[in-house]
Design a protein around this motif. Structure first.
Motif, PDB file in Angstrom:
ATOM      1  N   LEU A  26       0.828  -1.198   0.000  1.00 63.71           N
ATOM      2  CA  LEU A  26       0.000   0.000   0.000  1.00 63.71           C
ATOM      3  C   LEU A  26       0.862   1.248   0.000  1.00 63.71           C
ATOM      4  O   LEU A  26       0.498   2.258  -0.560  1.00 63.71           O
ATOM      5  CB  LEU A  26      -0.913  -0.001   1.222  1.00 63.71           C
ATOM      6  CG  LEU A  26      -1.869  -1.184   1.317  1.00 63.71           C
ATOM      7  CD1 LEU A  26      -2.638  -1.137   2.632  1.00 63.71           C
ATOM      8  CD2 LEU A  26      -2.822  -1.184   0.143  1.00 63.71           C
ATOM      9  N   TYR A  27       1.973   1.188   0.654  1.00 69.50           N
ATOM     10  CA  TYR A  27       2.918   2.299   0.686  1.00 69.50           C
ATOM     11  C   TYR A  27       4.309   1.726   0.889  1.00 69.50           C
ATOM     12  O   TYR A  27       4.482   0.702   1.509  1.00 69.50           O
ATOM     13  CB  TYR A  27       2.587   3.284   1.808  1.00 69.50           C
ATOM     14  CG  TYR A  27       2.653   2.654   3.165  1.00 69.50           C
ATOM     15  CD1 TYR A  27       3.838   2.639   3.896  1.00 69.50           C
ATOM     16  CD2 TYR A  27       1.540   2.049   3.718  1.00 69.50           C
ATOM     17  CE1 TYR A  27       3.903   2.044   5.141  1.00 69.50           C
ATOM     18  CE2 TYR A  27       1.600   1.446   4.971  1.00 69.50           C
ATOM     19  CZ  TYR A  27       2.778   1.454   5.669  1.00 69.50           C
ATOM     20  OH  TYR A  27       2.846   0.858   6.898  1.00 69.50           O
ATOM     21  N   VAL A  28       5.267   2.396   0.332  1.00 69.74           N
ATOM     22  CA  VAL A  28       6.645   1.953   0.473  1.00 69.74           C
ATOM     23  C   VAL A  28       7.501   3.197   0.697  1.00 69.74           C
ATOM     24  O   VAL A  28       7.382   4.181  -0.028  1.00 69.74           O
ATOM     25  CB  VAL A  28       7.130   1.211  -0.792  1.00 69.74           C
ATOM     26  CG1 VAL A  28       8.580   0.802  -0.644  1.00 69.74           C
ATOM     27  CG2 VAL A  28       6.265  -0.009  -1.058  1.00 69.74           C
ATOM     28  N   GLU A  29       8.340   3.143   1.698  1.00 69.52           N
ATOM     29  CA  GLU A  29       9.266   4.236   1.971  1.00 69.52           C
ATOM     30  C   GLU A  29      10.625   3.884   1.359  1.00 69.52           C
ATOM     31  O   GLU A  29      10.935   2.708   1.170  1.00 69.52           O
ATOM     32  CB  GLU A  29       9.391   4.450   3.468  1.00 69.52           C
ATOM     33  CG  GLU A  29       8.083   4.900   4.097  1.00 69.52           C
ATOM     34  CD  GLU A  29       8.214   5.184   5.572  1.00 69.52           C
ATOM     35  OE1 GLU A  29       9.351   5.289   6.070  1.00 69.52           O
ATOM     36  OE2 GLU A  29       7.171   5.300   6.229  1.00 69.52           O
ATOM     37  N   PRO A  30      11.434   4.891   1.059  1.00 73.73           N
ATOM     38  CA  PRO A  30      12.748   4.617   0.461  1.00 73.73           C
ATOM     39  C   PRO A  30      13.591   3.635   1.270  1.00 73.73           C
ATOM     40  O   PRO A  30      14.290   2.790   0.704  1.00 73.73           O
ATOM     41  CB  PRO A  30      13.410   5.998   0.398  1.00 73.73           C
ATOM     42  CG  PRO A  30      12.270   6.955   0.323  1.00 73.73           C
ATOM     43  CD  PRO A  30      11.177   6.329   1.154  1.00 73.73           C
ATOM     44  N   GLN A  31      13.512   3.699   2.591  1.00 74.20           N
ATOM     45  CA  GLN A  31      14.293   2.769   3.415  1.00 74.20           C
ATOM     46  C   GLN A  31      13.800   1.336   3.250  1.00 74.20           C
ATOM     47  O   GLN A  31      14.584   0.398   3.359  1.00 74.20           O
ATOM     48  CB  GLN A  31      14.249   3.179   4.880  1.00 74.20           C
ATOM     49  CG  GLN A  31      12.860   3.093   5.481  1.00 74.20           C
ATOM     50  CD  GLN A  31      12.718   3.885   6.764  1.00 74.20           C
ATOM     51  OE1 GLN A  31      13.365   4.907   6.919  1.00 74.20           O
ATOM     52  NE2 GLN A  31      11.875   3.418   7.647  1.00 74.20           N
ATOM     53  N   ASP A  32      12.507   1.161   2.953  1.00 74.79           N
ATOM     54  CA  ASP A  32      11.986  -0.188   2.718  1.00 74.79           C
ATOM     55  C   ASP A  32      12.523  -0.764   1.411  1.00 74.79           C
ATOM     56  O   ASP A  32      12.839  -1.952   1.335  1.00 74.79           O
ATOM     57  CB  ASP A  32      10.453  -0.170   2.690  1.00 74.79           C
ATOM     58  CG  ASP A  32       9.846   0.249   4.014  1.00 74.79           C
ATOM     59  OD1 ASP A  32      10.536   0.134   5.049  1.00 74.79           O
ATOM     60  OD2 ASP A  32       8.687   0.688   4.016  1.00 74.79           O
ATOM     61  N   VAL A  33      12.637   0.076   0.398  1.00 71.55           N
ATOM     62  CA  VAL A  33      13.197  -0.367  -0.882  1.00 71.55           C
ATOM     63  C   VAL A  33      14.656  -0.756  -0.700  1.00 71.55           C
ATOM     64  O   VAL A  33      15.103  -1.795  -1.209  1.00 71.55           O
ATOM     65  CB  VAL A  33      13.039   0.728  -1.964  1.00 71.55           C
ATOM     66  CG1 VAL A  33      13.706   0.302  -3.256  1.00 71.55           C
ATOM     67  CG2 VAL A  33      11.573   1.036  -2.195  1.00 71.55           C
ATOM     68  N   ALA A  34      15.387   0.054   0.056  1.00 77.57           N
ATOM     69  CA  ALA A  34      16.794  -0.259   0.314  1.00 77.57           C
ATOM     70  C   ALA A  34      16.922  -1.568   1.086  1.00 77.57           C
ATOM     71  O   ALA A  34      17.806  -2.390   0.790  1.00 77.57           O
ATOM     72  CB  ALA A  34      17.451   0.882   1.078  1.00 77.57           C
ATOM     73  N   GLU A  35      16.056  -1.786   2.065  1.00 76.08           N
ATOM     74  CA  GLU A  35      16.086  -3.030   2.851  1.00 76.08           C
ATOM     75  C   GLU A  35      15.753  -4.232   1.968  1.00 76.08           C
ATOM     76  O   GLU A  35      16.393  -5.283   2.068  1.00 76.08           O
ATOM     77  CB  GLU A  35      15.092  -2.946   4.007  1.00 76.08           C
ATOM     78  CG  GLU A  35      15.200  -4.076   4.990  1.00 76.08           C
ATOM     79  CD  GLU A  35      16.485  -4.041   5.795  1.00 76.08           C
ATOM     80  OE1 GLU A  35      17.146  -5.089   5.898  1.00 76.08           O
ATOM     81  OE2 GLU A  35      16.831  -2.987   6.330  1.00 76.08           O
ATOM     82  N   ALA A  36      14.774  -4.071   1.081  1.00 78.53           N
ATOM     83  CA  ALA A  36      14.416  -5.158   0.168  1.00 78.53           C
ATOM     84  C   ALA A  36      15.596  -5.497  -0.739  1.00 78.53           C
ATOM     85  O   ALA A  36      15.903  -6.673  -0.957  1.00 78.53           O
ATOM     86  CB  ALA A  36      13.197  -4.769  -0.666  1.00 78.53           C
ATOM     87  N   LYS A  37      16.256  -4.483  -1.257  1.00 82.44           N
ATOM     88  CA  LYS A  37      17.415  -4.725  -2.131  1.00 82.44           C
ATOM     89  C   LYS A  37      18.537  -5.420  -1.375  1.00 82.44           C
ATOM     90  O   LYS A  37      19.157  -6.348  -1.889  1.00 82.44           O
ATOM     91  CB  LYS A  37      17.914  -3.412  -2.721  1.00 82.44           C
ATOM     92  CG  LYS A  37      19.064  -3.617  -3.683  1.00 82.44           C
ATOM     93  CD  LYS A  37      19.514  -2.343  -4.309  1.00 82.44           C
ATOM     94  CE  LYS A  37      20.687  -2.470  -5.243  1.00 82.44           C
ATOM     95  NZ  LYS A  37      21.471  -3.661  -5.217  1.00 82.44           N
ATOM     96  N   THR A  38      18.780  -4.992  -0.142  1.00 77.21           N
ATOM     97  CA  THR A  38      19.818  -5.627   0.668  1.00 77.21           C
ATOM     98  C   THR A  38      19.493  -7.101   0.897  1.00 77.21           C
ATOM     99  O   THR A  38      20.367  -7.965   0.762  1.00 77.21           O
ATOM    100  CB  THR A  38      19.965  -4.903   2.021  1.00 77.21           C
ATOM    101  OG1 THR A  38      20.326  -3.545   1.765  1.00 77.21           O
ATOM    102  CG2 THR A  38      21.014  -5.568   2.889  1.00 77.21           C
ATOM    103  N   LEU A  39      18.244  -7.398   1.229  1.00 75.64           N
ATOM    104  CA  LEU A  39      17.844  -8.793   1.436  1.00 75.64           C
ATOM    105  C   LEU A  39      17.990  -9.600   0.144  1.00 75.64           C
ATOM    106  O   LEU A  39      18.441 -10.745   0.168  1.00 75.64           O
ATOM    107  CB  LEU A  39      16.409  -8.881   1.950  1.00 75.64           C
ATOM    108  CG  LEU A  39      16.173  -8.454   3.393  1.00 75.64           C
ATOM    109  CD1 LEU A  39      14.682  -8.512   3.724  1.00 75.64           C
ATOM    110  CD2 LEU A  39      16.951  -9.332   4.350  1.00 75.64           C
ATOM    111  N   MET A  40      17.611  -8.996  -0.984  1.00 76.17           N
ATOM    112  CA  MET A  40      17.711  -9.706  -2.259  1.00 76.17           C
ATOM    113  C   MET A  40      19.166  -9.974  -2.618  1.00 76.17           C
ATOM    114  O   MET A  40      19.488 -11.042  -3.149  1.00 76.17           O
ATOM    115  CB  MET A  40      17.007  -8.909  -3.361  1.00 76.17           C
ATOM    116  CG  MET A  40      15.502  -8.852  -3.174  1.00 76.17           C
ATOM    117  SD  MET A  40      14.680  -7.762  -4.341  1.00 76.17           S
ATOM    118  CE  MET A  40      14.720  -8.788  -5.807  1.00 76.17           C
ATOM    119  N   ASP A  41      20.040  -9.019  -2.327  1.00 74.73           N
ATOM    120  CA  ASP A  41      21.468  -9.220  -2.604  1.00 74.73           C
ATOM    121  C   ASP A  41      22.077 -10.268  -1.682  1.00 74.73           C
ATOM    122  O   ASP A  41      22.945 -11.044  -2.090  1.00 74.73           O
ATOM    123  CB  ASP A  41      22.230  -7.904  -2.450  1.00 74.73           C
ATOM    124  CG  ASP A  41      21.885  -6.901  -3.537  1.00 74.73           C
ATOM    125  OD1 ASP A  41      21.321  -7.301  -4.576  1.00 74.73           O
ATOM    126  OD2 ASP A  41      22.181  -5.692  -3.339  1.00 74.73           O
TER     127      ASP A  41
END
Length: 69
Positions: A5-20
């Motif tokens: 529903l909403y995503v903050e920039p820190q959430d995107v960064a956390e998702a990328k870190t987890l994916m990496d």
């Protein structure tokens, strides 16, 4: 599937870190972190990790989601 529903920039960064870090198992890691947060009674972090889990799924899909303008 429920989309974020909403995503903050820190959430995107956390998702990328987890994916990496975890590769294809990044969504599972986010889900486990959500469960851990729920188990200690932290509903805010539970919701945040669930959103990050959904975001990881969205970023992993090789197709366009939603409408294209």
């Amino acid at each position: 599937m429920y989309l974020p529903l909403y995503v903050e920039p820190q959430d995107v960064a956390e998702a990328k870190t987890l994916m990496d870090t975890f590769g294809p198992k990044a969504g599972i890691e986010a889900a486990e972190r959500a469960v851990q947060s729920r188990n200690v009674g932290n509903h805010l972090h539970y919701c945040r990790w669930r959103q990050i889990e959904r975001l990881i799924i969205m970023l992993s899909v090789q197709t366009t989601l939603g409408t294209i303008h």
